[in-house]
Design a protein around this motif. Structure first.
Motif, PDB file in Angstrom:
ATOM      1  N   ARG A  24     -31.112  37.377  -0.256  1.00 29.09           N
ATOM      2  CA  ARG A  24     -31.851  36.756  -1.367  1.00 29.09           C
ATOM      3  C   ARG A  24     -31.660  35.243  -1.359  1.00 29.09           C
ATOM      4  O   ARG A  24     -32.584  34.483  -1.608  1.00 29.09           O
ATOM      5  N   VAL A  25     -30.426  34.843  -1.062  1.00 27.49           N
ATOM      6  CA  VAL A  25     -30.106  33.416  -1.040  1.00 27.49           C
ATOM      7  C   VAL A  25     -30.997  32.691  -0.034  1.00 27.49           C
ATOM      8  O   VAL A  25     -31.583  31.644  -0.338  1.00 27.49           O
ATOM      9  N   GLU A  26     -31.131  33.288   1.145  1.00 23.21           N
ATOM     10  CA  GLU A  26     -31.960  32.674   2.195  1.00 23.21           C
ATOM     11  C   GLU A  26     -33.412  32.579   1.730  1.00 23.21           C
ATOM     12  O   GLU A  26     -34.074  31.574   1.938  1.00 23.21           O
ATOM     13  N   ALA A  27     -33.877  33.648   1.059  1.00 21.26           N
ATOM     14  CA  ALA A  27     -35.274  33.663   0.614  1.00 21.26           C
ATOM     15  C   ALA A  27     -35.532  32.516  -0.387  1.00 21.26           C
ATOM     16  O   ALA A  27     -36.564  31.831  -0.315  1.00 21.26           O
ATOM     17  N   ARG A  84     -26.249  23.489  -1.558  1.00 24.23           N
ATOM     18  CA  ARG A  84     -25.474  22.275  -1.249  1.00 24.23           C
ATOM     19  C   ARG A  84     -25.505  22.009   0.247  1.00 24.23           C
ATOM     20  O   ARG A  84     -25.725  20.874   0.682  1.00 24.23           O
ATOM     21  N   LYS A  85     -25.275  23.070   0.989  1.00 26.35           N
ATOM     22  CA  LYS A  85     -25.235  22.946   2.452  1.00 26.35           C
ATOM     23  C   LYS A  85     -26.558  22.391   2.988  1.00 26.35           C
ATOM     24  O   LYS A  85     -26.584  21.558   3.891  1.00 26.35           O
ATOM     25  N   ASN A  86     -27.639  22.827   2.364  1.00 27.82           N
ATOM     26  CA  ASN A  86     -28.966  22.383   2.813  1.00 27.82           C
ATOM     27  C   ASN A  86     -29.404  21.071   2.151  1.00 27.82           C
ATOM     28  O   ASN A  86     -30.578  20.703   2.218  1.00 27.82           O
ATOM     29  N   LEU A  96     -24.813  35.947  -8.111  1.00 29.20           N
ATOM     30  CA  LEU A  96     -25.619  35.280  -7.077  1.00 29.20           C
ATOM     31  C   LEU A  96     -25.431  33.757  -7.090  1.00 29.20           C
ATOM     32  O   LEU A  96     -25.638  33.090  -6.070  1.00 29.20           O
ATOM     33  N   ALA A  97     -25.011  33.244  -8.254  1.00 24.75           N
ATOM     34  CA  ALA A  97     -24.940  31.779  -8.416  1.00 24.75           C
ATOM     35  C   ALA A  97     -24.018  31.128  -7.387  1.00 24.75           C
ATOM     36  O   ALA A  97     -24.349  30.070  -6.840  1.00 24.75           O
ATOM     37  N   VAL A  98     -22.887  31.772  -7.097  1.00 26.31           N
ATOM     38  CA  VAL A  98     -21.900  31.142  -6.209  1.00 26.31           C
ATOM     39  C   VAL A  98     -22.470  30.948  -4.796  1.00 26.31           C
ATOM     40  O   VAL A  98     -22.534  29.810  -4.302  1.00 26.31           O
ATOM     41  N   PRO A  99     -22.936  32.033  -4.126  1.00 25.83           N
ATOM     42  CA  PRO A  99     -23.487  31.807  -2.778  1.00 25.83           C
ATOM     43  C   PRO A  99     -24.753  30.951  -2.795  1.00 25.83           C
ATOM     44  O   PRO A  99     -24.989  30.185  -1.855  1.00 25.83           O
TER      45      PRO A  99
END
Ligand SMILES: C[S@@+](CC[C@H](N)C(=O)[O-])C[C@H]1O[C@@H](n2cnc3c(N)ncnc32)[C@H](O)[C@@H]1O
Length: 361
Positions: free
Chosen positions: A86-89, A132-134, A123-126
């Protein structure tokens, strides 16, 4: 793609919130159509011209909207989320063009929404890490930076959008979480607590909301609002035919006058705050509040206007207009804001003060 302003309001008040955004956007020559689902606490204002959304949200202070607690301009329509990744999406849907100073994970303010918020917290943490990474999320504490909103409609459906840091609520979904003070005689206390937090900037509390001030509380029983004034060190005249709680009278900071709030006149012109929670016709309360300010009986007023069953937006607008008319007739500058606060139900909280003296003839 549709571009919309999404507004959060108290469930059951979607019609009022929608009517208000549509009318106030039209004053700015921005037009669109509404989509609302009853009792979801969400209003979609779909813009006829998507390019006007940003400028409208720049020009129109959220503080000027009575029924909207929070808002954002959509970046995407509803996105179907996969069961995994989901994070990636979400990261992918955002692209890399824009950066945001903060992230709000939000849900509708409903029972289902409460369940969903547990999922959001997980879900908030990942998600934050990935953003941030992106370099999508900066979190540099820039108060004016854009705020990213992820509105989860279910575990499988999200909508993304943003609001401007200087024109957004600092709270997720525009809801402040206040703790009920166990010493307060009633739960209504949270309404005045929220009102002070919302209308009076914290850095002005020292001069506008401080110990040693005199206050009058009309319709005070059993004392929840009085409690908020007492706890800030004020001396309070509490006006109500009903009884005040012993605990509040024992503080020694309260004088109880058992009489009609419409007949009470302060003995001295040393009252700073007038607060009023009388269950009374809103037009009567609006008139009374304007009189107190114009006669110099108080410096600032915080009060509730009860909403009728029908035509709630029209009624509140009419009552506010009657106050503005009285101020205009007396040639005074003023500040007047109204908000359907989180702890309000069938009422709207209003703050008023004069910014110039009443001209003497
Ligand atoms: C919602 S309650 C107030 C609760 C109070 N703010 C608190 O936090 O505990 C409304 C109060 O308004 C009072 N009230 C209604 N009409 C009034 C009037 N004309 N004069 C004085 N009090 C009035 C009622 O007696 C009632 O106690």
């Amino acid at each position: 793609m549709k571009t919309s302003i999404v507004l959060y309001c108290r469930p059951g008040f979607e019609k009022e919130c929608g009517a208000e955004i549509q009318e106030k956007a039209a004053w700015n020559e921005v037009y669109g159509y509404l989509e609302l689902t009853k009792n979801q606490g969400l209003v979609y204002f779909h813009l006829n011209n998507p390019e006007e959304g940003d400028a409208l949200m720049e020009r129109m202070p959220l503080k000027r909207l009575i029924f909207a607690r929070q808002w954002f301009l959509t970046l995407t329509e509803k996105i179907e989320l996969p069961d995994y990744n989901r994070v990636e999406a979400i990261t992918e849907a955002l692209g890399s063009e824009w950066q945001y100073a903060d992230l709000r994970m939000e849900t509708p303010d409903t029972n289902d929404g409460k369940e969903l918020s547990k999922f959001c917290r997980k879900l908030a943490v990942p998600l934050r890490q990935a953003l941030r990474k992106n370099k999508i999320l900066t979190e540099k504490g820039d108060k004016d930076g854009a705020v990213l909103h992820a509105l989860f409609l279910s575990g499988k459906e999200v909508m993304l959008g943003y609001s401007q840091g200087h024109n957004t609520s600092p709270h997720v979904m525009g809801i402040p979480r206040l703790k009920f003070p166990s010493q307060s005689p009633s739960r209504s206390t949270l309404k005045l607590d929220e009102a002070f937090l919302y209308f009076i900037p914290k850095d002005e509390w020292e001069t506008r909301l401080t110990s040693g001030m005199n206050a009058v509380d009309l319709g005070s029983a059993p004392g929840g609002w009085t409690y908020q004034l007492v706890r800030r060190g004020m001396m309070v005249t509490a006006v109500d035919n009903g009884p005040m709680a012993d605990s509040i009278m024992e503080t020694g900071q309260v004088k109880h006058r058992m009489m009609d709030g419409f007949k009470f006149v302060p003995a001295k012109q040393n009252v700073y705050w007038l607060v009023c929670d009388m269950v009374e016709k809103p037009q009567r309360v609006a008139w009374l509040m304007a009189q107190w300010l114009l006669k110099g009986y108080c410096k600032e007023a915080m009060f509730n206007l009860k909403l009728p069953m029908k035509g709630r937006y029209q009624e509140i607008t009419k009552n506010l207009q009657s106050i503005k008319d009285l101020f205009a007739e007396n040639n005074v500058k003023y500040e007047l804001y109204a908000k359907h606060l989180y702890y309000d139900r069938e009422e709207v909280t209003v703050h008023a003060r004069l910014l110039s003296p009443v001209p003497q003839h």
